[in-house]
Design a protein around this motif. Sequence first.
Motif, PDB file in Angstrom:
ATOM      1  N   THR A 316      48.347  81.614  31.955  1.00  0.00           N
ATOM      2  CA  THR A 316      47.900  82.418  30.815  1.00  0.00           C
ATOM      3  C   THR A 316      46.499  82.965  31.036  1.00  0.00           C
ATOM      4  O   THR A 316      46.224  84.141  30.767  1.00  0.00           O
ATOM      5  N   SER A 317      45.607  82.116  31.525  1.00  0.00           N
ATOM      6  CA  SER A 317      44.224  82.539  31.740  1.00  0.00           C
ATOM      7  C   SER A 317      44.131  83.645  32.781  1.00  0.00           C
ATOM      8  O   SER A 317      43.325  84.571  32.645  1.00  0.00           O
ATOM      9  N   VAL A 318      44.950  83.561  33.821  1.00  0.00           N
ATOM     10  CA  VAL A 318      44.960  84.612  34.844  1.00  0.00           C
ATOM     11  C   VAL A 318      45.440  85.929  34.235  1.00  0.00           C
ATOM     12  O   VAL A 318      44.828  86.991  34.434  1.00  0.00           O
ATOM     13  N   ALA A 319      46.546  85.885  33.480  1.00  0.00           N
ATOM     14  CA  ALA A 319      47.048  87.099  32.831  1.00  0.00           C
ATOM     15  C   ALA A 319      45.999  87.670  31.884  1.00  0.00           C
ATOM     16  O   ALA A 319      45.787  88.890  31.824  1.00  0.00           O
ATOM     17  N   ALA A 320      45.323  86.803  31.143  1.00  0.00           N
ATOM     18  CA  ALA A 320      44.307  87.261  30.198  1.00  0.00           C
ATOM     19  C   ALA A 320      43.117  87.881  30.921  1.00  0.00           C
ATOM     20  O   ALA A 320      42.571  88.901  30.489  1.00  0.00           O
ATOM     21  N   SER A 321      42.699  87.286  32.036  1.00  0.00           N
ATOM     22  CA  SER A 321      41.549  87.823  32.765  1.00  0.00           C
ATOM     23  C   SER A 321      41.850  89.212  33.303  1.00  0.00           C
ATOM     24  O   SER A 321      40.998  90.110  33.267  1.00  0.00           O
ATOM     25  N   HIS A 322      43.076  89.428  33.778  1.00  0.00           N
ATOM     26  CA  HIS A 322      43.442  90.751  34.274  1.00  0.00           C
ATOM     27  C   HIS A 322      43.573  91.760  33.139  1.00  0.00           C
ATOM     28  O   HIS A 322      43.229  92.937  33.305  1.00  0.00           O
ATOM     29  N   THR A 323      44.039  91.312  31.988  1.00  0.00           N
ATOM     30  CA  THR A 323      44.124  92.201  30.826  1.00  0.00           C
ATOM     31  C   THR A 323      42.733  92.644  30.397  1.00  0.00           C
ATOM     32  O   THR A 323      42.483  93.831  30.147  1.00  0.00           O
ATOM     33  N   ALA A 324      41.804  91.694  30.312  1.00  0.00           N
ATOM     34  CA  ALA A 324      40.423  92.040  29.953  1.00  0.00           C
ATOM     35  C   ALA A 324      39.802  92.965  30.994  1.00  0.00           C
ATOM     36  O   ALA A 324      39.024  93.868  30.659  1.00  0.00           O
ATOM     37  N   TYR A 325      40.129  92.752  32.263  1.00  0.00           N
ATOM     38  CA  TYR A 325      39.620  93.603  33.350  1.00  0.00           C
ATOM     39  C   TYR A 325      40.109  95.036  33.194  1.00  0.00           C
ATOM     40  O   TYR A 325      39.333  95.990  33.357  1.00  0.00           O
ATOM     41  N   GLU A 326      41.387  95.218  32.864  1.00  0.00           N
ATOM     42  CA  GLU A 326      41.916  96.576  32.681  1.00  0.00           C
ATOM     43  C   GLU A 326      41.265  97.260  31.479  1.00  0.00           C
ATOM     44  O   GLU A 326      40.924  98.448  31.527  1.00  0.00           O
TER      45      GLU A 326
END
Length: 342
Positions: A316-326
Amino acid sequence: MSTAEQPEQSQRPGEQSAPQPHAEPLGPVDSSRVPRYAGPATFARLPRLDQVGGKADVAVVGVPFDTGVSYRPGARFGGNAIREASRLLRPYNPAQDASPFALAQVADAGDVAANPFDIGEAVETVQEAADGILDSGARMMTLGGDHTIALPLLRSVARKHGPVALLHFDAHLDTWDTYFGAAYTHGTPFRRAFEEGLLDTSAVSHVGTRGPLYGKKDLDDDAKMGFGIVTSADVMRRGVDEVTDQLRQRIGDRPLYISVDIDVLDPAHAPGTGTPEAGGLTSRELLEIIRGLAACRLVSADLVEVAPAYDHAEITSVAASHTAYELTTLMARQIAEARDAG
């Protein structure tokens, strides 16, 4: 602004902070020279806000607050879990053909110290901190925390821009009236935002909703507030490109606020959240929809409901970090384009 516990910037032994102010954006620590796992984490290993003279184009701010949840707690730890996962992010974003941290000054503004025992006071504290960030000229990328915080963030954004278009990525509507008589919870922020006139009701949409409701009245009430709904099944049947085109047309050139509850993703892609629902988006679908919004005027965004206690292998944290990055990349690109045009 009111912040506390700002993560430290990781540096090589003996290295000094760059002088302030910076002629060019100060970017992340070079991971080819300093191992990703070394040192305290900031978002994407970016500088702290104080290291860039207190001025940033995009401020990444955490709100470790989850007193408004109705089921599993733990999202108060979400912001720092996202920061830890973001150690793996790199400075060039090929999907958007952009180096966001070179285009604009992005900095980690630390955490808002919200009262965990008083929701009303916490809401006021978050709004005060957001007002300070926006008044400095920055846009916000907020890491929650539970979805209660979207209300004070929207109050602050609407104070600056007027009523805003809203894209709400979530398994749930979050337009309910009260829980246990409480008006301010993670299931009510967008009803309160509607009642307070914070939203441009001609351009508000839920994306990724699914699962059981309390009754058909939930949908009827939601429609009366102006919300369009794109369910997760709609994304599956119609495809990302068609859905994104529909959203762009609805938003137009209005100032846009994006709020992402990580439970918009299927539990296979985001088990670490408080109220999971089967049948959600894939992380690829979420990222592609966000990338497709490059033409929209994104003024700020939040990402909430990451609860690391339930997150095996940091999925979840990885998916969230990439979402915030985009989302951060979208804002940095738009800031650079406006600067070049002006």
